[in-house]
Design a protein around this motif. Sequence first.
Motif, PDB file in Angstrom:
ATOM      1  N   UNK A   1       0.818  -1.222   0.000  1.00  0.00           N
ATOM      2  CA  UNK A   1       0.000   0.000   0.000  1.00  0.00           C
ATOM      3  C   UNK A   1       0.849   1.268   0.000  1.00  0.00           C
ATOM      4  N   UNK A   2       2.129   1.143  -0.262  1.00  0.00           N
ATOM      5  CA  UNK A   2       3.075   2.252  -0.194  1.00  0.00           C
ATOM      6  C   UNK A   2       2.758   3.359  -1.207  1.00  0.00           C
ATOM      7  N   UNK A   3       2.826   4.619  -0.763  1.00  0.00           N
ATOM      8  CA  UNK A   3       2.854   5.777  -1.656  1.00  0.00           C
ATOM      9  C   UNK A   3       4.112   6.576  -1.324  1.00  0.00           C
ATOM     10  N   UNK A   4       4.924   6.887  -2.327  1.00  0.00           N
ATOM     11  CA  UNK A   4       6.085   7.750  -2.113  1.00  0.00           C
ATOM     12  C   UNK A   4       6.190   8.743  -3.262  1.00  0.00           C
ATOM     13  N   UNK A   5       7.041   9.756  -3.104  1.00  0.00           N
ATOM     14  CA  UNK A   5       7.078  10.828  -4.099  1.00  0.00           C
ATOM     15  C   UNK A   5       8.487  11.357  -4.294  1.00  0.00           C
ATOM     16  N   UNK A   6       8.679  11.995  -5.468  1.00  0.00           N
ATOM     17  CA  UNK A   6       9.920  12.705  -5.784  1.00  0.00           C
ATOM     18  C   UNK A   6       9.567  14.077  -6.333  1.00  0.00           C
ATOM     19  N   UNK A   7      10.541  14.978  -6.295  1.00  0.00           N
ATOM     20  CA  UNK A   7      10.419  16.278  -6.958  1.00  0.00           C
ATOM     21  C   UNK A   7      11.015  16.134  -8.350  1.00  0.00           C
ATOM     22  N   UNK A   8      10.197  16.345  -9.385  1.00  0.00           N
ATOM     23  CA  UNK A   8      10.587  15.990 -10.745  1.00  0.00           C
ATOM     24  C   UNK A   8      11.810  16.772 -11.225  1.00  0.00           C
ATOM     25  N   UNK A   9      11.899  18.047 -10.890  1.00  0.00           N
ATOM     26  CA  UNK A   9      12.962  18.892 -11.436  1.00  0.00           C
ATOM     27  C   UNK A   9      14.332  18.595 -10.846  1.00  0.00           C
ATOM     28  N   UNK A  10      14.373  17.921  -9.706  1.00  0.00           N
ATOM     29  CA  UNK A  10      15.648  17.562  -9.090  1.00  0.00           C
ATOM     30  C   UNK A  10      15.887  16.077  -9.299  1.00  0.00           C
ATOM     31  N   UNK A  11      16.950  15.563  -8.718  1.00  0.00           N
ATOM     32  CA  UNK A  11      17.168  14.122  -8.653  1.00  0.00           C
ATOM     33  C   UNK A  11      17.379  13.741  -7.202  1.00  0.00           C
ATOM     34  N   UNK A  12      17.182  12.461  -6.899  1.00  0.00           N
ATOM     35  CA  UNK A  12      17.359  12.002  -5.527  1.00  0.00           C
ATOM     36  C   UNK A  12      16.340  10.947  -5.179  1.00  0.00           C
TER      37      UNK A  12
ATOM     38  N   UNK B   1       2.481   8.331   2.214  1.00  0.00           N
ATOM     39  CA  UNK B   1       1.383   7.786   2.999  1.00  0.00           C
ATOM     40  C   UNK B   1       1.027   6.406   2.476  1.00  0.00           C
ATOM     41  N   UNK B   2      -0.221   5.988   2.642  1.00  0.00           N
ATOM     42  CA  UNK B   2      -0.651   4.648   2.243  1.00  0.00           C
ATOM     43  C   UNK B   2      -1.944   4.702   1.441  1.00  0.00           C
ATOM     44  N   UNK B   3      -2.104   3.738   0.532  1.00  0.00           N
ATOM     45  CA  UNK B   3      -3.382   3.517  -0.113  1.00  0.00           C
ATOM     46  C   UNK B   3      -4.402   2.999   0.902  1.00  0.00           C
ATOM     47  N   UNK B   4      -5.691   3.039   0.543  1.00  0.00           N
ATOM     48  CA  UNK B   4      -6.710   2.518   1.462  1.00  0.00           C
ATOM     49  C   UNK B   4      -6.588   1.013   1.624  1.00  0.00           C
TER      50      UNK B   4
END
Length: 340
Positions: free
Chosen positions: A254-265, A271-274
């Motif tokens: 159920x993992x949700x994660x994110x990145x900032x598109x203009x940078x790298x890393x 958070x989590x899916x339902x």
Amino acid sequence: MSEKRYQGNIISKTPVTPAGAYQNDSASGVWSLAEQKAYSAAGLWPTAGNSLDIAIFFTKQNRDIEVVQFATLGNATDWGELLHDDASMQTCGNNTVGIFMGGAGGRNDINQVTMAVGGVAIDFGDLTVGRRMGAGLSNNTRGVCAGGENSSDINRIDYITFASAGNAVDFGDCVVFNPSSGDAGGSNKTRGVYANSGASGSRTNRIDYITIASTGNATDFGDRTQARGLQAAGNNSTRLIFGGGDSGSDDSVNTIDYVTIASTGNATDFGDLTIPRFELGGASNDTRTLFAGGNQYPGERNVIDYVTTASTGNATDFGDLTRSQDGVRGVSSNNPSQAA
């Protein structure tokens, strides 16, 4: 001429100004040519915005395409159908067309639907190599299909030009040659970013990126918080989020994660899916990202979740697909990366 009035539907003698600039409130009458010329010369002639704000999801049964309105919570309804009953396509689009690429059995078909109309898809052209899976992403001009698999596994990145139907063109290669090397992605008009997931049972957490307007091989971006595949993605103009997936051997997450598109890393936890699930579909506008359907092994699900892309936190129930489905793919009519 102190403000921009709605283009059309306003009489010049007794104008009726909507509640705010660029609004589409009803009013009687039309613009006069003299008024249009005067407003244009003053730089006050409004540019029509894209009022269509829908997410469409392909579901693998019966070639169905379903639709929801981003602004209104609720269940999906029937919207159209594809040319073939294929699971595991990939999607991209702009605010005019939605594109569905490839499919089960290593199909090379590219289908096109018109966002404002719906109905039965038409043929757009063919991929350079048939494949299932892969990552779909786009800006307002080009659509990209990165990676995928068939009996020989695909490392290739293809692109199409939305304005010109025809066969895809070779763009370059994914960073690492893996089955299903591209899995889900998005862009900020300039840079396309996608998950590199690896083979089932040996998932990776890699993220790759390309510059959409050019051609060439992908570059390493960073790592997701968890190695997984068969996930979905959505983005606004700044941030790309990945949701769900499997960590190998049908182990749904159920993992949700994110990145900032203009940078790298590396990615950051969102958070989590339902409910945990893989083979789900993602679609987004500037505000919300939706995650639809999927398989919570050993059963398909019809749930649609949403998150506010610019924030963090757990997903909230949005509504349901018309039936429980996995192999879902999504695209939207009003993503910031797709606007002119």
